[in-house]
Each structure stands twice: as structure tokens, then as C-alpha cells.
Design a protein around this motif. Structure first.
Motif, PDB file in Angstrom:
ATOM      1  N   THR A  71      89.244  23.648 -42.496  1.00  0.00           N
ATOM      2  CA  THR A  71      88.002  24.258 -42.957  1.00  0.00           C
ATOM      3  C   THR A  71      87.940  24.541 -44.454  1.00  0.00           C
ATOM      4  OG1 THR A  71      88.873  26.452 -42.381  1.00  0.00           O
ATOM      5  CG2 THR A  71      87.504  25.325 -40.738  1.00  0.00           C
ATOM      6  N   ALA A  72      89.057  24.591 -45.151  1.00  0.00           N
ATOM      7  CA  ALA A  72      88.996  24.863 -46.585  1.00  0.00           C
ATOM      8  C   ALA A  72      88.609  23.590 -47.324  1.00  0.00           C
ATOM      9  CB  ALA A  72      90.335  25.387 -47.092  1.00  0.00           C
ATOM     10  N   GLY A  73      88.234  23.708 -48.587  1.00  0.00           N
ATOM     11  CA  GLY A  73      87.863  22.519 -49.352  1.00  0.00           C
ATOM     12  C   GLY A  73      87.763  22.818 -50.821  1.00  0.00           C
ATOM     13  N   GLY A  74      87.642  21.761 -51.608  1.00  0.00           N
ATOM     14  CA  GLY A  74      87.448  21.905 -53.040  1.00  0.00           C
ATOM     15  C   GLY A  74      88.740  21.785 -53.824  1.00  0.00           C
ATOM     16  N   GLY A  75      88.743  20.873 -54.789  1.00  0.00           N
ATOM     17  CA  GLY A  75      89.889  20.738 -55.675  1.00  0.00           C
ATOM     18  C   GLY A  75      91.161  20.286 -54.999  1.00  0.00           C
ATOM     19  N   SER A  76      91.058  19.648 -53.830  1.00  0.00           N
ATOM     20  CA  SER A  76      92.228  19.153 -53.085  1.00  0.00           C
ATOM     21  C   SER A  76      93.215  20.267 -52.761  1.00  0.00           C
ATOM     22  CB  SER A  76      92.939  18.045 -53.878  1.00  0.00           C
ATOM     23  OG  SER A  76      92.073  16.973 -54.120  1.00  0.00           O
ATOM     24  N   LYS A  77      92.693  21.456 -52.512  1.00  0.00           N
ATOM     25  CA  LYS A  77      93.541  22.606 -52.209  1.00  0.00           C
ATOM     26  C   LYS A  77      94.325  22.379 -50.929  1.00  0.00           C
ATOM     27  CE  LYS A  77      93.328  27.592 -51.396  1.00  0.00           C
ATOM     28  NZ  LYS A  77      92.419  28.761 -51.229  1.00  0.00           N
ATOM     29  N   ASP A  78      95.652  22.619 -51.003  1.00  0.00           N
ATOM     30  CA  ASP A  78      96.539  22.514 -49.845  1.00  0.00           C
ATOM     31  C   ASP A  78      96.482  21.144 -49.178  1.00  0.00           C
ATOM     32  OD1 ASP A  78      97.443  25.121 -50.151  1.00  0.00           O
ATOM     33  OD2 ASP A  78      95.842  25.952 -48.914  1.00  0.00           O
ATOM     34  N   CYS A  79      96.325  20.084 -49.986  1.00  0.00           N
ATOM     35  CA  CYS A  79      96.350  18.708 -49.469  1.00  0.00           C
ATOM     36  C   CYS A  79      97.713  18.084 -49.729  1.00  0.00           C
ATOM     37  CB  CYS A  79      95.265  17.862 -50.122  1.00  0.00           C
ATOM     38  SG  CYS A  79      93.598  18.287 -49.611  1.00  0.00           S
ATOM     39  N   TYR A  80      98.232  17.380 -48.749  1.00  0.00           N
ATOM     40  CA  TYR A  80      99.554  16.764 -48.873  1.00  0.00           C
ATOM     41  C   TYR A  80      99.533  15.360 -48.266  1.00  0.00           C
ATOM     42  CZ  TYR A  80     100.851  21.655 -49.564  1.00  0.00           C
ATOM     43  OH  TYR A  80     100.915  22.946 -50.018  1.00  0.00           O
ATOM     44  N   ILE A  81     100.526  14.565 -48.632  1.00  0.00           N
ATOM     45  CA  ILE A  81     100.696  13.230 -48.053  1.00  0.00           C
ATOM     46  C   ILE A  81     101.909  13.238 -47.134  1.00  0.00           C
ATOM     47  CG2 ILE A  81     101.303  10.824 -48.562  1.00  0.00           C
ATOM     48  CD1 ILE A  81      99.695  11.106 -51.150  1.00  0.00           C
ATOM     49  N   ALA A  82     101.729  12.716 -45.937  1.00  0.00           N
ATOM     50  CA  ALA A  82     102.835  12.564 -44.986  1.00  0.00           C
ATOM     51  C   ALA A  82     102.991  11.086 -44.666  1.00  0.00           C
ATOM     52  CB  ALA A  82     102.574  13.358 -43.720  1.00  0.00           C
ATOM     53  N   GLN A  83     104.203  10.553 -44.843  1.00  0.00           N
ATOM     54  CA  GLN A  83     104.449   9.134 -44.593  1.00  0.00           C
ATOM     55  C   GLN A  83     105.266   8.898 -43.324  1.00  0.00           C
ATOM     56  OE1 GLN A  83     104.960   6.510 -48.043  1.00  0.00           O
ATOM     57  NE2 GLN A  83     105.318   8.346 -49.302  1.00  0.00           N
ATOM     58  N   SER A  84     105.588   9.970 -42.626  1.00  0.00           N
ATOM     59  CA  SER A  84     106.371   9.824 -41.393  1.00  0.00           C
ATOM     60  C   SER A  84     106.118  11.036 -40.500  1.00  0.00           C
ATOM     61  CB  SER A  84     107.868   9.747 -41.715  1.00  0.00           C
ATOM     62  OG  SER A  84     108.323  10.992 -42.261  1.00  0.00           O
ATOM     63  N   ARG A  85     106.521  10.897 -39.250  1.00  0.00           N
ATOM     64  CA  ARG A  85     106.355  12.011 -38.311  1.00  0.00           C
ATOM     65  C   ARG A  85     107.157  13.220 -38.764  1.00  0.00           C
ATOM     66  NH1 ARG A  85     106.346  12.084 -31.713  1.00  0.00           N
ATOM     67  NH2 ARG A  85     106.758  14.311 -31.469  1.00  0.00           N
ATOM     68  N   ARG A  86     108.344  12.971 -39.311  1.00  0.00           N
ATOM     69  CA  ARG A  86     109.179  14.081 -39.763  1.00  0.00           C
ATOM     70  C   ARG A  86     108.478  14.863 -40.879  1.00  0.00           C
ATOM     71  NH1 ARG A  86     111.809  18.388 -38.861  1.00  0.00           N
ATOM     72  NH2 ARG A  86     113.481  18.882 -40.328  1.00  0.00           N
ATOM     73  N   GLU A  87     107.861  14.171 -41.819  1.00  0.00           N
ATOM     74  CA  GLU A  87     107.155  14.852 -42.904  1.00  0.00           C
ATOM     75  C   GLU A  87     105.973  15.656 -42.363  1.00  0.00           C
ATOM     76  OE1 GLU A  87     106.106  12.094 -45.968  1.00  0.00           O
ATOM     77  OE2 GLU A  87     108.187  11.616 -46.456  1.00  0.00           O
ATOM     78  N   LEU A  88     105.292  15.098 -41.349  1.00  0.00           N
ATOM     79  CA  LEU A  88     104.175  15.822 -40.757  1.00  0.00           C
ATOM     80  C   LEU A  88     104.660  17.068 -40.029  1.00  0.00           C
ATOM     81  CD1 LEU A  88     101.186  16.067 -40.146  1.00  0.00           C
ATOM     82  CD2 LEU A  88     101.487  14.475 -38.246  1.00  0.00           C
ATOM     83  N   GLU A  89     105.792  16.972 -39.349  1.00  0.00           N
ATOM     84  CA  GLU A  89     106.371  18.135 -38.674  1.00  0.00           C
ATOM     85  C   GLU A  89     106.669  19.251 -39.672  1.00  0.00           C
ATOM     86  OE1 GLU A  89     109.802  16.462 -36.834  1.00  0.00           O
ATOM     87  OE2 GLU A  89     108.777  16.014 -34.940  1.00  0.00           O
ATOM     88  N   LEU A  90     107.235  18.866 -40.812  1.00  0.00           N
ATOM     89  CA  LEU A  90     107.565  19.859 -41.832  1.00  0.00           C
ATOM     90  C   LEU A  90     106.311  20.507 -42.408  1.00  0.00           C
ATOM     91  CD1 LEU A  90     110.423  17.931 -43.676  1.00  0.00           C
ATOM     92  CD2 LEU A  90     110.668  19.958 -42.211  1.00  0.00           C
ATOM     93  N   LEU A  91     105.264  19.704 -42.603  1.00  0.00           N
ATOM     94  CA  LEU A  91     104.013  20.257 -43.120  1.00  0.00           C
ATOM     95  C   LEU A  91     103.366  21.198 -42.108  1.00  0.00           C
ATOM     96  CD1 LEU A  91     102.452  17.166 -44.923  1.00  0.00           C
ATOM     97  CD2 LEU A  91     103.195  19.296 -45.982  1.00  0.00           C
ATOM     98  N   LEU A  92     103.452  20.849 -40.833  1.00  0.00           N
ATOM     99  CA  LEU A  92     102.900  21.716 -39.795  1.00  0.00           C
ATOM    100  C   LEU A  92     103.616  23.064 -39.806  1.00  0.00           C
ATOM    101  CD1 LEU A  92     100.957  22.036 -37.405  1.00  0.00           C
ATOM    102  CD2 LEU A  92     102.732  21.047 -35.933  1.00  0.00           C
ATOM    103  N   GLU A  93     104.923  23.023 -40.020  1.00  0.00           N
ATOM    104  CA  GLU A  93     105.701  24.261 -40.098  1.00  0.00           C
ATOM    105  C   GLU A  93     105.390  25.037 -41.377  1.00  0.00           C
ATOM    106  OE1 GLU A  93     110.419  25.583 -40.463  1.00  0.00           O
ATOM    107  OE2 GLU A  93     109.885  23.616 -39.632  1.00  0.00           O
ATOM    108  N   TYR A  94     105.148  24.300 -42.466  1.00  0.00           N
ATOM    109  CA  TYR A  94     104.967  24.920 -43.783  1.00  0.00           C
ATOM    110  C   TYR A  94     103.574  25.507 -43.977  1.00  0.00           C
ATOM    111  CZ  TYR A  94     104.716  25.172 -48.920  1.00  0.00           C
ATOM    112  OH  TYR A  94     104.542  25.580 -50.209  1.00  0.00           O
ATOM    113  N   VAL A  95     102.536  24.745 -43.628  1.00  0.00           N
ATOM    114  CA  VAL A  95     101.166  25.190 -43.900  1.00  0.00           C
ATOM    115  C   VAL A  95     100.305  25.286 -42.638  1.00  0.00           C
ATOM    116  CG1 VAL A  95     101.114  24.363 -46.257  1.00  0.00           C
ATOM    117  CG2 VAL A  95     100.448  22.814 -44.422  1.00  0.00           C
ATOM    118  N   GLY A  96     100.913  25.191 -41.476  1.00  0.00           N
ATOM    119  CA  GLY A  96     100.142  25.266 -40.236  1.00  0.00           C
ATOM    120  C   GLY A  96      99.454  26.613 -40.070  1.00  0.00           C
ATOM    121  N   ASN A  97      98.350  26.614 -39.339  1.00  0.00           N
ATOM    122  CA  ASN A  97      97.598  27.848 -39.109  1.00  0.00           C
ATOM    123  C   ASN A  97      96.956  27.810 -37.734  1.00  0.00           C
ATOM    124  OD1 ASN A  97      95.043  26.357 -39.399  1.00  0.00           O
ATOM    125  ND2 ASN A  97      95.555  26.301 -41.571  1.00  0.00           N
TER     126      ASN A  97
END
Length: 362
Positions: A157-183
């Protein structure tokens, strides 16, 4: 209708600065401008006729404060200049109308549609615009649904200025992002498409009755730290995406023009979602078709750049709705290339007045 209307521009420390500078262009109608921000030493206060410090948009007294400023200075129209202000004031736009104050922003329904990326993706498909693949990721079970890496991970739901946007190139990276910035509402995982050279920010302008006026596009040149949020080596098997995967920042520069291959479909999209006012579409051109990855239902961070080229969105709406002028659809504007840089300013010693002081001055 008045010769020199008074307008309020909020959020001068955000994209309200862009609205302000567009209204201060020499060829603009020449409004009296009341500018507000939460920072009493906002450098853009030097460009307004009246400077006022407001509480944050999430403060209980925020709407009361804005209405008090409007009453004090005889404001004819309000330009919300940051996303918190836009979201909060859109719910109170009827109060502005009752006081004869023009709300220069999109309808609340359009704002809410664009704010929720899951809803936006469904609407894009419904209207025939094929969006990048996407999935809402809330827990480990959702990870198994995704097999189309790399992807861009962002808040739902947030937006503007690419706030809290990340690139994930693998499932492991996505898992880490879910843990890091998940809500609680989940992360929005979106397929990374196209190349940096094919990225556009597209402005579509409609009047406040929803009639299409014009459109413009900027082909982004992602060449410096000022315009890049993220840049990583492409480690995926999709070589067609380029050597590096990038996410642009909210500071855009590049080539400006009509670019009909992107502006024409974006015009149709803006009309389809019920826009009325300025709307900004972020997309990449892939195999001759636009892939929309973000819609911002507001004035853009490139508003002043556009005004420099003769495409002045805030001034056009002032002329149309406050001065009663006829606006020629698809009016001509210049094409060219724009670069941006940082600029230092000495802040005035005299801080702006707090909104509560206004009552004491009467």
C-alpha cells in the motif's frame, strides 16, 4: 473567479516543491501562494507569499489546521503536496467543497485504487492492460507460488520515491526480505520486466471533471546515484534484462517528449480508472507494449521539469477551474533533455509561523 487566486500548496518538503515551482513559472497565471510544511525551516518557504507550519498529516488536528489556514488567507484551491497529505485530505474533500474551496487532486476512489497495488494489478488486467506478474506474499506458503525471478518486492500500500523497494533474484532472497520488511498486509512481489533504457514516467492530465487534456512522458536515464535506488548485477538466467537490474529513485531525469507509444495507452488507462486531475504512470516498454508497475494518483516529482517544457499541469488546472479559461486539448509543448542536481541554500533565520499563531494575529 478572481484575477489572482490564492492557492494552498502543502508538503513543500516533498513533491509540493514541484507544484510550487511550476506555479512560479514566469508564464504561469500568477497565483498568491500559501505554502505549508511540517518543518519550520523548509527552504521552499522563501518562494511563497505566506509560509505556515502545519502538524503532521496523522495528527488529530491536521484537517482543522488546514481549514484554518484556508479561512485565514482566503484560499480558493488546495494542492496536496505529499502522499500523507493527499491521503488524509482526500477523506475531507467534501468539507473543502462546502466552504467553496477547490480540491485539486483525484477523487478518493481513484486514490484508493492506485494505493493498493493488488487492486491496481487486478484493475489493469480488467481494463486490458497486461501488468507484470505479481503475487501477494504474506508467509512461507506464498513463496512456492513464485517461479518467475527476478522480481521487485515492495509494500502493498505504500508508494512514492521507490520507498522500501528491493530486488529479489532467488527464493532465498525473497525469504530474507519477507523476514526483514514483512508486515500484516503482506509484501507485493512483482515480476522484474524490461531494461532500464525502456523505463518511462508518464503524466496524464485530466480536468477535475475527468475530461482528458494532455499527456507527456519522460524516458528515464538511470545514470547517477541521484536517480538510482538500487542497482545490482543480474545473476538470473534472463540475460535479456541487461547486465544490471535497477530500481529508479524518485528523482527522475532524461528525455521528455510525447512518446505516443507510451502516452496513448496511458491516456486510455487514466480515463478507465476514473482519474480527474494529474496522474503519473510508471512503466517499461516491453515488446512494444507498456508494462505498468506503479500508478501514482497525484502530481509527479517531475512536475517542474514538465513545466519547463511548456507542460504546466498545476497552472493548467488553475486556468481551467479558477480562471475559467478554455484549455486546448493536446496543446503543444517542447521536447528535450533535462538533467538534475543538488542545490544548496542558506535557510532564513526567521522561521515560518505555526498555524495556531494565525488566530492570534486576527
Amino acid at each position: 473567479m478572481v484575477e489572482r487566486p490564492t492557492v494552498l500548496v502543502t508538503g513543500l518538503g516533498s513533491y509540493g516543491e514541484q507544484i510550487l515551482k511550476a506555479l512560479r513559472q514566469p508564464e504561469a497565471a500568477g497565483c498568491r501562494i500559501v505554502g505549508t510544511d511540517t518543518d519550520p525551516f523548509c527552504i521552499h518557504f522563501a518562494l511563497v507569499d505566506e509560509a505556515v507550519v502545519l502538524p503532521r498529516a496523522d495528527a488529530p488536528e491536521y484537517v482543522e489546521a488546514v481549514l484554518a489556514v484556508c479561512a485565514r488567507f482566503g484560499v480558493a484551491a488546495v494542492f496536496p503536496g505529499c502522499e500523507p497529505d493527499l491521503d488524509r485530505l482526500s477523506g475531507a474533500c467534501e468539507e473543502f467543497r462546502q466552504r467553496g474551496i477547490l480540491w485539486i487532486a483525484n477523487p478518493q476512489a481513484t486514490i484508493e485504487l492506485c494505493r493498493d497495488k493488488l487492486v491496481t494489478g487486478k484493475k489493469l488486467a480488467q481494463f486490458g492492460f497486461e501488468p507484470p506478474k505479481y503475487e501477494l506474499v504474506r508467509d512461507a506458503g506464498d513463496l512456492a507460488k513464485i517461479d518467475w525471478y527476478p522480481l521487485v518486492v515492495k509494500p502493498r500500500t505504500a508508494g512514492g520515491g521507490s520507498k522500501d523497494c528491493y530486488i529479489a533474484q532467488s527464493r532465498r532472497e525473497l525469504e530474507l526480505l519477507l523476514e526483514y520488511v514483512g508486515n500484516d498486509v503482506g509484501l507485493f512481489a512483482q515480476e522484474y520486466v524490461g531494461t532500464p533504457e525502456s523505463e518511462f514516467t508518464v503524466g496524464v492530465l485530466l480536468d477535475l471533471d475527468g475530461n482528458l487534456i494532455n499527456s507527456i512522458a519522460l524516458r528515464r536515464e538511470l545514470v547517477s546515484q541521484l536517480n538510482l535506488k538500487t542497482s545490482v548485477v543480474n545473476k538470473s538466467s534472463r540475460a535479456q534484462l541487461g547486465k544490471r537490474l535497477v530500481i529508479s529513485s524518485g528523482v527522475s531525469q532524461g528525455e521528455i517528449g510525447s512518446f505516443p507509444e507510451v502516452t496513448e495507452p496511458c491516456e486510455k488507462l487514466a480515463v478507465a480508472i476514473g482519474a480527474a486531475g494529474a496522474i503519473n504512470v510508471q512503466c517499461r516498454l516491453v515488446d512494444g507494449k507498456i508494462k505498468v508497475f506503479e500508478i501514482n494518483p497525484r502530481f509527479s516529482g517531475t512536475t517542474f521539469i514538465r513545466a519547463m517544457m511548456g507542460y504546466n499541469e498545476p497552472d493548467t488546472l488553475v486556468r481551467r477551474h479558477l480562471l475559467g479559461q478554455t484549455i486546448e486539448p493536446h496543446f503543444a509543448y517542447r521536447h528535450g533533455r533535462v538533467r538534475r542536481s543538488l542545490r544548496e541554500s542558506i535557510v532564513a533565520e526567521r522561521p515560518a509561523r505555526d498555524w495556531r499563531q494565525l488566530a492570534d494575529e486576527q
